[in-house]
Design an enzyme around this catalytic site. Structure first.
Site, mmCIF file in Angstrom:
data_model
loop_
_atom_site.group_PDB
_atom_site.id
_atom_site.type_symbol
_atom_site.label_atom_id
_atom_site.label_comp_id
_atom_site.label_asym_id
_atom_site.label_seq_id
_atom_site.Cartn_x
_atom_site.Cartn_y
_atom_site.Cartn_z
ATOM 1 N N LYS A 54 -4.044 36.205 17.565
ATOM 2 C CA LYS A 54 -5.447 35.829 17.791
ATOM 3 C C LYS A 54 -6.150 36.835 18.699
ATOM 4 O O LYS A 54 -7.348 37.101 18.534
ATOM 5 C CB LYS A 54 -5.529 34.420 18.387
ATOM 6 C CG LYS A 54 -5.055 33.310 17.444
ATOM 7 C CD LYS A 54 -5.893 33.219 16.188
ATOM 8 C CE LYS A 54 -5.591 31.965 15.371
ATOM 9 N NZ LYS A 54 -6.356 31.932 14.104
ATOM 10 N N TYR A 110 1.342 33.487 18.231
ATOM 11 C CA TYR A 110 -0.022 33.054 17.875
ATOM 12 C C TYR A 110 -1.060 33.738 18.771
ATOM 13 O O TYR A 110 -2.086 34.238 18.301
ATOM 14 C CB TYR A 110 -0.072 31.535 18.024
ATOM 15 C CG TYR A 110 -1.357 30.845 17.640
ATOM 16 C CD1 TYR A 110 -1.649 30.553 16.305
ATOM 17 C CD2 TYR A 110 -2.263 30.429 18.608
ATOM 18 C CE1 TYR A 110 -2.813 29.875 15.962
ATOM 19 C CE2 TYR A 110 -3.435 29.751 18.274
ATOM 20 C CZ TYR A 110 -3.702 29.479 16.948
ATOM 21 O OH TYR A 110 -4.863 28.802 16.598
HETATM 22 P P1 NAP Z 1 -5.041 23.174 9.743
HETATM 23 O O1 NAP Z 1 -5.622 21.815 9.879
HETATM 24 O O2 NAP Z 1 -3.582 23.361 9.914
HETATM 25 O O3 NAP Z 1 -5.477 23.767 8.314
HETATM 26 C C1 NAP Z 1 -5.039 25.052 7.969
HETATM 27 C C2 NAP Z 1 -5.700 25.504 6.696
HETATM 28 O O4 NAP Z 1 -5.269 26.853 6.453
HETATM 29 C C3 NAP Z 1 -5.294 24.685 5.497
HETATM 30 O O5 NAP Z 1 -6.400 24.599 4.615
HETATM 31 C C4 NAP Z 1 -4.165 25.524 4.868
HETATM 32 O O6 NAP Z 1 -4.108 25.393 3.466
HETATM 33 C C5 NAP Z 1 -4.665 26.923 5.175
HETATM 34 N N1 NAP Z 1 -3.602 27.937 5.204
HETATM 35 C C6 NAP Z 1 -2.543 28.039 6.047
HETATM 36 N N2 NAP Z 1 -1.832 29.137 5.761
HETATM 37 C C7 NAP Z 1 -2.437 29.736 4.709
HETATM 38 C C8 NAP Z 1 -2.179 30.907 3.957
HETATM 39 N N3 NAP Z 1 -1.130 31.696 4.215
HETATM 40 N N4 NAP Z 1 -3.032 31.238 2.942
HETATM 41 C C9 NAP Z 1 -4.088 30.458 2.669
HETATM 42 N N5 NAP Z 1 -4.393 29.335 3.348
HETATM 43 C C10 NAP Z 1 -3.571 28.978 4.352
HETATM 44 O O7 NAP Z 1 -5.731 24.197 10.761
HETATM 45 P P2 NAP Z 1 -7.116 24.090 11.560
HETATM 46 O O8 NAP Z 1 -6.878 23.373 12.820
HETATM 47 O O9 NAP Z 1 -8.215 23.668 10.647
HETATM 48 O O10 NAP Z 1 -7.306 25.631 11.974
HETATM 49 C C11 NAP Z 1 -8.104 26.526 11.226
HETATM 50 C C12 NAP Z 1 -8.176 27.850 11.979
HETATM 51 O O11 NAP Z 1 -8.715 27.632 13.286
HETATM 52 C C13 NAP Z 1 -6.815 28.519 12.192
HETATM 53 O O12 NAP Z 1 -6.930 29.913 12.090
HETATM 54 C C14 NAP Z 1 -6.456 28.123 13.610
HETATM 55 O O13 NAP Z 1 -5.588 29.033 14.205
HETATM 56 C C15 NAP Z 1 -7.828 28.139 14.255
HETATM 57 N N6 NAP Z 1 -7.910 27.339 15.474
HETATM 58 C C16 NAP Z 1 -7.719 25.988 15.444
HETATM 59 C C17 NAP Z 1 -7.813 25.264 16.620
HETATM 60 C C18 NAP Z 1 -7.637 23.767 16.662
HETATM 61 O O14 NAP Z 1 -7.679 23.205 17.773
HETATM 62 N N7 NAP Z 1 -7.448 23.091 15.555
HETATM 63 C C19 NAP Z 1 -8.079 25.910 17.821
HETATM 64 C C20 NAP Z 1 -8.257 27.284 17.819
HETATM 65 C C21 NAP Z 1 -8.190 27.983 16.628
HETATM 66 P P3 NAP Z 1 -3.053 24.427 2.685
HETATM 67 O O15 NAP Z 1 -3.151 23.074 3.280
HETATM 68 O O16 NAP Z 1 -3.526 24.484 1.278
HETATM 69 O O17 NAP Z 1 -1.710 25.031 2.898
#
Ligand code: NAP
Length: 251
Positions: free
Chosen positions: A161, A157
């Site tokens: 990133k 990851y």
């Molecule tokens: P999340 O709650 O796990 O939601 C992930 C989203 O991405 C869902 O809508 C999922 O869709 C979609 N997804 C996953 N794989 C996919 C694919 N191959 N094609 C299309 N859609 C896909 O994640 P989140 O926490 O909102 O994170 C969103 C972004 O922010 C990510 O890139 C993550 O790495 C980044 N981020 C998050 C955090 C944090 O603390 N949460 C921190 C740093 C960075 P489905 O449900 O339809 O599968």
């Protein structure tokens, strides 16, 4: 300050849940038409579209796995065909496959790199075609503070990133003359399904100690930054990495 996105068209990947959902709703609230991409959560994506249309906005849910480039043209066409253009690409979809490197399988590396880096590179390439013609565009890449600091158990990851940050700067340089900006956001600990699954209560308490602002972030914190970067107010910002992390990485 000009944050009005009326007449703009956005594609948000992974917009069915979490950060992407908040971004889709915030872009729509600012006036943009939004293509709500999802991979598996169809009803959640339809809920986002319904919420937007109930408030008088324009939105469409489109299923596509970002890691599969054969789906990219259809995603771009969903924007250009239904809403006439594509102005804003938010590369938000991302996954984790956490384990220590010594135990990490090739599949864990491939899955994370394909979704979190390779897929984004190819989707961005496809999105640049209409943006170049329009001579206006915004690429906003969702990286992570883990891309800045690294993290035990997240070598795949962190590599994806961090790669996204170099990719963002290269796109910014290549596209600056076409009035297309590219920037990356590095969220800290944001309350979503992703963090709910990955953190025990003990780990959450330890993480909170590292946040000077004394709270975890919400998806709306990231959505507000995204709307700003997508807007005319951010037209002189490109190639930048913005940590939205409550101060976690400032020292
Ligand atoms: P999340 O709650 O796990 O939601 C992930 C989203 O991405 C869902 O809508 C999922 O869709 C979609 N997804 C996953 N794989 C996919 C694919 N191959 N094609 C299309 N859609 C896909 O994640 P989140 O926490 O909102 O994170 C969103 C972004 O922010 C990510 O890139 C993550 O790495 C980044 N981020 C998050 C955090 C944090 O603390 N949460 C921190 C740093 C960075 P489905 O449900 O339809 O599968």
């Amino acid at each position: 300050m000009q944050l009005d996105l009326t007449e703009r068209v956005a594609l948000v990947t992974g917009a069915s849940r979490g950060i992407g959902r908040a971004i889709a709703l915030a872009l729509a609230a600012s006036g943009a038409a939004v293509v709500v991409n999802y991979r598996g959560s169809e009803s959640a994506a339809n809920d986002v579209v319904e919420q937007i249309t109930q408030q008088g906005g324009r939105a469409l849910a489109v299923q596509a796995d970002i890691a599969d480039e054969s789906s990219h043209d259809a995603l771009i066409k969903a924007a250009t065909g239904n809403f006439g253009r594509l102005d804003i690409l938010v590369n938000n979809a991302g996954i984790t496959r956490d384990t220590l490197l010594l135990r990490m399988k090739a599949d864990d590396i491939d899955a994370v790199l394909n979704t979190n880096l390779r897929g984004i590179m190819l989707l961005t390439k496809a999105a640049l075609r209409p943006m170049t013609k329009q001579r206006w565009g915004r690429i906003i890449n969702m990286s992570s503070i883990i891309g800045l600091t690294g993290n035990a158990g997240q070598a795949n990851y962190a590599a994806a990133k961090a790669g996204l940050l170099g990719f963002t700067k290269s796109v910014a340089l290549e596209m600056a003359s076409r009035n297309i900006t590219a920037n990356a956001i590095c969220p800290g600990f944001i309350e979503t399904d992703m963090t709910a699954h990955a953190f025990t209560d003990e780990l959450r308490a330890a993480a909170l100690q590292r946040v000077p602002l004394g709270r975890f972030g919400s998806p709306d914190d990231i959505a507000a930054t995204t709307v700003f970067l997508a807007s005319e107010a951010a037209s002189y910002i490109t190639g930048q990495t913005l940590a939205v992390d409550g101060g976690w990485t400032m020292y």
